[in-house]
Design a protein around this motif. Structure first.
Motif, PDB file in Angstrom:
ATOM      1  N   PRO A  88       0.831  -1.203   0.000  1.00 41.97           N
ATOM      2  CA  PRO A  88       0.000   0.000   0.000  1.00 41.97           C
ATOM      3  C   PRO A  88       0.865   1.252   0.000  1.00 41.97           C
ATOM      4  O   PRO A  88       1.931   1.294   0.610  1.00 41.97           O
ATOM      5  N   GLY A 114       3.905  -0.336   5.208  1.00 39.01           N
ATOM      6  CA  GLY A 114       4.939   0.659   5.506  1.00 39.01           C
ATOM      7  C   GLY A 114       4.458   1.605   6.598  1.00 39.01           C
ATOM      8  O   GLY A 114       3.279   1.632   6.953  1.00 39.01           O
ATOM      9  N   TYR A 116       6.116   5.536   8.776  1.00 40.70           N
ATOM     10  CA  TYR A 116       7.050   6.674   8.629  1.00 40.70           C
ATOM     11  C   TYR A 116       6.859   7.339   7.249  1.00 40.70           C
ATOM     12  O   TYR A 116       5.721   7.435   6.776  1.00 40.70           O
ATOM     13  N   ASN A 146      -1.335   7.210   7.883  1.00 37.77           N
ATOM     14  CA  ASN A 146      -0.023   7.182   8.554  1.00 37.77           C
ATOM     15  C   ASN A 146       0.761   5.928   8.243  1.00 37.77           C
ATOM     16  O   ASN A 146       1.923   5.793   8.606  1.00 37.77           O
ATOM     17  N   MET A 155      -8.265  -3.925   2.046  1.00 35.96           N
ATOM     18  CA  MET A 155      -7.998  -4.767   0.872  1.00 35.96           C
ATOM     19  C   MET A 155      -8.252  -6.240   1.194  1.00 35.96           C
ATOM     20  O   MET A 155      -8.888  -6.959   0.410  1.00 35.96           O
TER      21      MET A 155
END
Ligand code: JD8
Length: 399
Positions: A88, A114, A116, A146, A155
Motif C-alpha cells: 500500500p 509501511g 514513517y 499514517n 484490501m
C-alpha cells in the motif's frame, strides 16, 4: 488462499479475527498469517527506520529488516511458489473492485505495511528483481494515512469476501456497488411505516411491497442510475447518463456504417435466442450491406459520449406511400430498459410524410419483449407471416 501481512503494528490487523473473515479463517477458507517486522531487526532496539538520505522530515524504513521478513515469507512457500506482493502507498494504483476481483484469483498474497515516510525504494527492486515477486503498489484512495495497515485491512476484507464460501449468499455479491459500475439501490426493512419519534412517519416505497418483481427490479435499477449520476457521475460512461429527455438524434452518415453493423449484431443476439435462429439479416449483413441500407433508408442514429448507442431507419413502403416503414430499431444492450427505444420509435413516426396512413414494423414472431413494447405503442400484429421468414408485421394507424 494464503495471505501474509508484515507490519510493525501486527495488532492493527486484529480486526481480521472478527466477523466473516474471522470465521473464514477458522473454517480454513483463508490462511492469514501476520508477521512483526521487528522480529527481523536484530539490533538491541529492533530498529526498523533511519534518517532519509538527501535530508527532509521524518524517517525511512530500513531495507534489511524488510529483506529478511520477505525472505521468511517466501521461504514458507512450497515447490517454488511465490506470493504476489502488494505494498500500500498513497502513490499507488487505485484499489478498485476490479482489482479486488483480480487479487481474489491469486493463490498467495503478501502485504507489506509501511510506516514513517515509507520504505527504502531498494526493497521494491529487491522483491521484484532478486526474489522474482510480482510487486503492486496500491492506494486505497486520494487521502494520506499514517501507514499501510488500514489499507491492508480494507484490501483483505474486499478480497476475502469474494472467495467461495466466505459470504453466505454469493448472490448478494452480484448487485453490489462497483460490481457493475452502478452504485447500490436504497434498502428497507420492517416496519413498512416507521414513526421516527420526531412526529414524522416514513413509509417504505410502495413498489417494494407490490410483489411485482419486474417493477421492483426496474425501480431499483432506476434508483441505482440516479444515485450514480448524482454521487459518482465519473462512473457513468457519458452514454450511460443518456435519458429520453435529451435524445441527440441525427441522420446517419456513410461513416456510421461500421458502428451500425456492430450495434445491430449486439442488439439482435437476444432476437436470435428468442427466435432460435441466427439467420437474421442484422446478424449477417456486412458493413458494405449496411452502407447500402443507408442509401435505401433514411437512417437515424443516437450518439452519447461519442458512442453510437441507438438507431432506427424509415422509408415509405415501396409501392405504397401511405405506409411508413420503420425498421432496425435498436438500443445498445446496456442502455435498454430506459425508454430510449420508445422515444426513438416516436421520433421515427414523427418523420412520416403527409399522406402517411399507417406505420409498419416487422419483428421476430417470438420476440416477446419487442412485441410487448410495440403493442404498448399502439401497434397490432398482422395475420400471417411477416416480410421475412419467422417474423410478423405490425401496423399502427396514423392518428
Ligand atoms: C502506506 C507510510 C505514511 C505516506 C508521508 C504520511 C494507502 N490511500 C493511502 N493514503 N496513505 C496511504 C499510505 C500511507 C503510508 C504508507 C500507505 C506507509 N505512509 C506516509 C507518504 C507521506 N507519510 C495509503 N494505501
Amino acid at each position: 488462499m494464503i495471505l501474509d501481512v508484515v507490519s510493525i503494528f501486527p495488532d492493527y490487523l486484529a480486526p481480521l479475527d472478527l466477523s466473516l473473515i474471522g470465521k473464514a479463517r477458522r473454517d480454513g477458507l483463508l490462511d492469514l498469517r501476520v508477521h512483526d517486522l521487528r522480529d527481523f531487526a536484530h539490533d538491541r532496539h529492533h530498529s526498523v527506520d533511519d534518517t532519509p538520505y538527501g535530508g527532509g522530515a521524518g524517517m525511512v524504513m530500513k531495507p534489511q529488516p524488510w529483506a529478511e521478513a520477505l525472505a521468511h515469507v517466501v521461504a514458507s512457500g512450497a515447490d517454488g511458489a511465490r506470493p504476489r506482493l502488494v505494498v500500500p502507498g498513497p502513490g499507488g494504483m487505485p484499489f478498485t473492485q476490479a482489482m479486488a476481483r483480480e487479487l481474489a484469483e491469486e493463490p498467495w498474497l503478501a502485504f507489506a505495511c509501511g510506516r514513517y515516510e515509507g520504505i527504502d525504494e531498494r526493497v521494491y527492486e529487491h522483491a521484484a528483481q532478486d526474489l522474482g515477486l510480482e510487486v503492486s503498489v496500491v492506494s486505497l484512495g486520494d487521502y494520506v494515512l499514517n501507514g499501510g495497515e488500514v489499507a491492508v485491512l480494507a484490501m483483505v476484507e474486499a478480497v476475502a469476501r469474494l472467495l467461495p464460501g466466505v459470504i453466505g449468499n454469493a448472490e448478494s455479491l452480484v448487485e453490489e456497488s462497483h460490481e457493475d459500475g452502478l452504485l447500490e439501490y436504497p434498502v428497507y426493512t420492517k416496519p413498512a411505516s416507521w414513526e421516527s419519534g420526531s412526529g414524522v412517519t416514513r413509509a417504505v416505497p410502495p413498489v417494494l411491497l407490490s410483489g411485482d418483481h419486474g417493477a421492483i427490479a426496474s425501480w431499483r435499477h432506476q434508483q441505482r442510475l440516479e444515485r450514480t449520476a448524482a454521487r459518482r457521475p465519473d462512473l457513468l460512461h457519458p452514454s450511460s447518463a443518456l435519458t429520453v429527455d435529451d435524445l441527440p438524434v441525427s441522420l446517419a452518415q456513410p461513416s456510421d456504417a461500421a458502428e451500425l453493423m456492430t450495434l445491430q449484431r449486439a442488439c439482435w443476439v437476444s432476437e436470435a435466442r428468442a427466435n432460435d435462429t441466427h439467420d437474421i439479416p442484422p446478424l449477417l449483413e456486412s458493413a458494405e450491406e449496411v452502407a447500402a441500407g443507408l442509401r435505401e433508408w433514411q437512417t437515424w442514429v443516437v450518439r452519447a459520449g461519442g458512442r453510437l448507442v441507438a438507431s432506427v431507419r424509415t422509408r415509405s413502403k415501396p409501392g405504397d406511400a401511405t405506409v411508413w416503414q420503420i425498421s432496425r430499431l435498436m438500443v445498445a444492450p446496456d442502455l435498454q430498459g430506459r425508454g430510449l427505444g420508445r422515444a426513438l420509435l416516436a421520433h421515427a413516426e414523427a418523420q412520416a410524410p403527409a399522406g402517411t396512413a399507417a406505420y409498419w414494423l416487422n419483428a421476430g414472431a417470438r420476440s416477446e419483449r419487442n412485441l410487448r413494447t410495440y403493442r404498448k405503442a399502439g401497434y397490432r400484429v398482422q395475420p400471417g407471416e411477416g416480410a421475412h421468414p419467422g417474423t410478423v408485421d405490425l401496423l399502427k394507424p396514423r392518428r
